[in-house]
Design an enzyme around this catalytic site. Structure first.
Site, mmCIF file in Angstrom:
data_model
loop_
_atom_site.group_PDB
_atom_site.id
_atom_site.type_symbol
_atom_site.label_atom_id
_atom_site.label_comp_id
_atom_site.label_asym_id
_atom_site.label_seq_id
_atom_site.Cartn_x
_atom_site.Cartn_y
_atom_site.Cartn_z
ATOM 1 N N GLY A 16 -3.100 4.879 -11.265
ATOM 2 C CA GLY A 16 -3.844 3.710 -10.285
ATOM 3 C C GLY A 16 -5.465 4.179 -9.879
ATOM 4 O O GLY A 16 -6.023 4.981 -10.568
ATOM 5 N N PHE A 17 -5.603 3.396 -8.952
ATOM 6 C CA PHE A 17 -7.063 3.341 -8.606
ATOM 7 C C PHE A 17 -7.650 4.642 -7.902
ATOM 8 O O PHE A 17 -8.423 5.265 -8.534
ATOM 9 C CB PHE A 17 -7.158 2.020 -7.543
ATOM 10 N N ILE A 18 -7.015 4.910 -6.756
ATOM 11 C CA ILE A 18 -7.169 5.980 -6.284
ATOM 12 C C ILE A 18 -6.878 7.406 -7.072
ATOM 13 O O ILE A 18 -7.464 8.284 -7.064
ATOM 14 C CB ILE A 18 -6.468 6.321 -4.730
ATOM 15 N N TYR A 163 5.540 -3.278 4.163
ATOM 16 C CA TYR A 163 4.720 -2.173 3.493
ATOM 17 C C TYR A 163 4.377 -1.042 4.517
ATOM 18 O O TYR A 163 4.416 0.270 4.487
ATOM 19 C CB TYR A 163 3.331 -2.576 2.966
ATOM 20 N N LYS A 167 5.478 3.031 4.981
ATOM 21 C CA LYS A 167 4.472 4.125 5.223
ATOM 22 C C LYS A 167 4.603 4.911 6.445
ATOM 23 O O LYS A 167 4.933 6.287 6.389
ATOM 24 C CB LYS A 167 2.925 3.682 5.090
HETATM 25 N N1 LIG Z 1 -6.162 0.974 -1.725
HETATM 26 C C1 LIG Z 1 -6.280 1.145 -0.639
HETATM 27 O O1 LIG Z 1 -7.054 0.299 0.061
HETATM 28 C C2 LIG Z 1 -5.054 1.889 0.292
HETATM 29 C C3 LIG Z 1 -5.038 1.826 1.444
HETATM 30 C C4 LIG Z 1 -3.948 2.585 2.051
HETATM 31 C C5 LIG Z 1 -3.092 3.352 1.484
HETATM 32 N N2 LIG Z 1 -3.192 3.332 0.186
HETATM 33 C C6 LIG Z 1 -2.223 3.989 -0.605
HETATM 34 O O2 LIG Z 1 -2.738 4.916 -1.593
HETATM 35 C C7 LIG Z 1 -1.922 5.145 -2.636
HETATM 36 C C8 LIG Z 1 -2.812 4.581 -3.916
HETATM 37 O O3 LIG Z 1 -2.974 3.074 -3.817
HETATM 38 P P1 LIG Z 1 -4.029 2.522 -4.915
HETATM 39 O O4 LIG Z 1 -4.884 1.575 -4.265
HETATM 40 O O5 LIG Z 1 -4.706 3.600 -5.758
HETATM 41 O O6 LIG Z 1 -2.838 1.807 -5.730
HETATM 42 P P2 LIG Z 1 -2.419 1.697 -7.253
HETATM 43 O O7 LIG Z 1 -1.380 0.552 -7.252
HETATM 44 O O8 LIG Z 1 -3.751 1.375 -7.978
HETATM 45 O O9 LIG Z 1 -1.996 2.843 -7.926
HETATM 46 C C9 LIG Z 1 -0.562 3.331 -7.342
HETATM 47 C C10 LIG Z 1 0.105 3.627 -8.753
HETATM 48 O O10 LIG Z 1 1.448 4.152 -8.419
HETATM 49 C C11 LIG Z 1 2.258 4.003 -9.410
HETATM 50 N N3 LIG Z 1 3.604 3.642 -9.086
HETATM 51 C C12 LIG Z 1 4.220 2.721 -8.398
HETATM 52 N N4 LIG Z 1 5.556 2.827 -8.200
HETATM 53 C C13 LIG Z 1 5.940 3.857 -8.833
HETATM 54 C C14 LIG Z 1 7.134 4.613 -9.325
HETATM 55 N N5 LIG Z 1 8.109 4.224 -8.765
HETATM 56 N N6 LIG Z 1 7.028 5.694 -10.117
HETATM 57 C C15 LIG Z 1 5.717 6.173 -10.617
HETATM 58 N N7 LIG Z 1 4.777 5.516 -10.362
HETATM 59 C C16 LIG Z 1 4.641 4.393 -9.570
HETATM 60 C C17 LIG Z 1 1.515 2.269 -10.108
HETATM 61 O O11 LIG Z 1 1.995 2.066 -11.338
HETATM 62 C C18 LIG Z 1 0.112 2.717 -9.773
HETATM 63 O O12 LIG Z 1 -0.427 3.180 -10.867
HETATM 64 C C19 LIG Z 1 -0.832 4.362 -2.464
HETATM 65 O O13 LIG Z 1 0.241 5.313 -1.871
HETATM 66 C C20 LIG Z 1 -1.292 3.333 -1.485
HETATM 67 O O14 LIG Z 1 -0.081 2.779 -0.752
HETATM 68 C C21 LIG Z 1 -4.169 2.614 -0.569
#
Ligand SMILES: NC(=O)c1ccc[n+]([C@@H]2O[C@H](COP(=O)([O-])OP(=O)(O)OC[C@H]3O[C@@H](n4cnc5c(N)ncnc54)[C@H](O)[C@@H]3O)[C@@H](O)[C@H]2O)c1
Length: 328
Positions: A16-18, A163, A167
């Site tokens: 994923g992104f982060i 959501y 969390k």
């Molecule tokens: N991007 C933001 O602004 C933001 C803000 C607050 C919290 N978050 C949290 O940070 C984390 C990363 O977010 P992101 O923006 O990189 O999201 P993202 O969707 O790019 O990355 C999450 C990854 O988790 C994988 N995933 C989802 N369900 C899964 C499962 N059941 N088993 C295995 N892999 C699974 C997805 O395929 C994805 O690649 C998440 O927990 C998100 O809730 C993100």
């Protein structure tokens, strides 16, 4: 108790992104990584494949070890087997169904991935004798908190989206787990993260594309709602610092934000300046589940993690645009 490979970190959501940025930063400091991701089709899986290819390039340059395992974090047998085999020193748990608005359409799917998935991983980590666990929470847990900036000890009993509720549930489950096991556990409340590889559903990524094509940008509300945007490199530094320091704390919640909220109208104007086109705005009603503002109080994370966001908003948007232009 099994002995761990102290240098090995299990990163969930690695594609994923982060997660992909966290993997690269860990490789740069010599860690070995076991990444887990199920390539959830929430957004284009080709984007995730490209993220993984970037991590692999970095691993090759750094002569580091990166292995990606395609698995669902809700699959307890698969997670137990993986942790037993790889014996990581720690876990950085970023996999989730993310996003406020889509959670309203699929609250059950969000509960499954986030609440069940986190419970499975905590349990697998305990069995494997992992020394620390860092997990992504979200600024959305603050709901419509009237007190600004949002501090970690504010009341977060009133989430306004499925959501956010998942969390907050994860934070509570992690607390009980720490109380019973003593496994040091950090919950990181990320505030709207942006930069290269940002999820395509998030506003900056979406608006950069729309404005550059000359398409209308939907503006929900009057443009005064604001977000404390956080550049991804800043968040990654916070994740690594919390991984290094959580052992001193036991259980700890930290905000990772940018600490200078940007109103929506100003965000759209910044995007217009960045892509060199006047945005065409389509006014839309406020969306259910959205909060009016987010704003991180960084007193605790600055004092305990040395966390200080360094990337100004406009500079971060420029870097995201440069990256986006180079994408296929
Ligand atoms: N991007 C933001 O602004 C933001 C803000 C607050 C919290 N978050 C949290 O940070 C984390 C990363 O977010 P992101 O923006 O990189 O999201 P993202 O969707 O790019 O990355 C999450 C990854 O988790 C994988 N995933 C989802 N369900 C899964 C499962 N059941 N088993 C295995 N892999 C699974 C997805 O395929 C994805 O690649 C998440 O927990 C998100 O809730 C993100």
């Amino acid at each position: 108790m099994m002995t761990s490979n102290a240098q090995t970190v299990l990163v969930t959501g690695a594609a994923g992104f982060i997660g992909s940025h966290v993997c690269e930063a860990l490789l740069a400091r010599g860690a070995k990584i076991v990444g887990v991701d199920n390539f959830d089709p929430f957004y284009d899986v080709n984007v995730k494949a490209r993220n993984v290819a970037e991590i692999e390039k970095t691993a090759a340059k750094a002569r580091g070890a990166f292995e990606l395992v395609r698995a669902d974090i809700c699959d307890a047998d698969a997670m137990n087997a993986l942790l037993a085999r790889s014996r990581p020193g720690g876990v950085i748990h970023l996999a989730a169904r993310a996003g406020v608005r889509p959670s309203i359409a699929d609250p059950v799917g969000y509960s499954r991935a986030n609440v069940l998935g986190t419970s499975v991983l905590l349990e697998a980590a305990k069995r494997a004798g992992v020394s620390r666990f860092v997990m992504a929470s979200s600024s959305s847990v603050y709901g419509n908190n009237p007190r600004t900036p949002f501090a970690e000890d504010h009341d977060v009993s009133f989430p306004v989206s499925p959501y956010a509720a998942t969390k907050r549930s994860c934070e509570l489950i992690a607390h009980a787990h720490w109380h019973l096991t003593g496994m040091p556990t950090a919950c990181l409340r990320f505030f709207t993260v942006f930069g290269p590889r940002q999820r395509p559903d998030l506003a900056i990524a979406n608006f950069l594309r729309l404005v550059s094509r000359g398409d209308e940008v939907p503006m929900y509300g009057d443009g005064a709602s604001s977000r404390d945007y956080t550049y991804v490199d800043d968040v990654v530094r916070g994740v690594l610092a919390s991984y290094d320091r959580i052992g001193e704390h036991g259980y700890r919640i930290w905000n990772l934000g940018g600490s200078s909220p940007v109103p929506l109208a100003e965000m759209i104007a910044t995007i217009g300046r960045t892509v060199g086109r006047q945005p065409r705005i389509r006014p839309m009603p406020v969306q259910p589940g959205d909060v009016e503002r987010t704003w991180a109080d960084l007193t605790r994370s600055a004092a305990e993690l040395g966390y200080r966001p360094r990337t100004p908003f406009e500079e971060g948007v420029r870097r995201q645009w440069e990256w986006l232009k180079a994408q296929p």
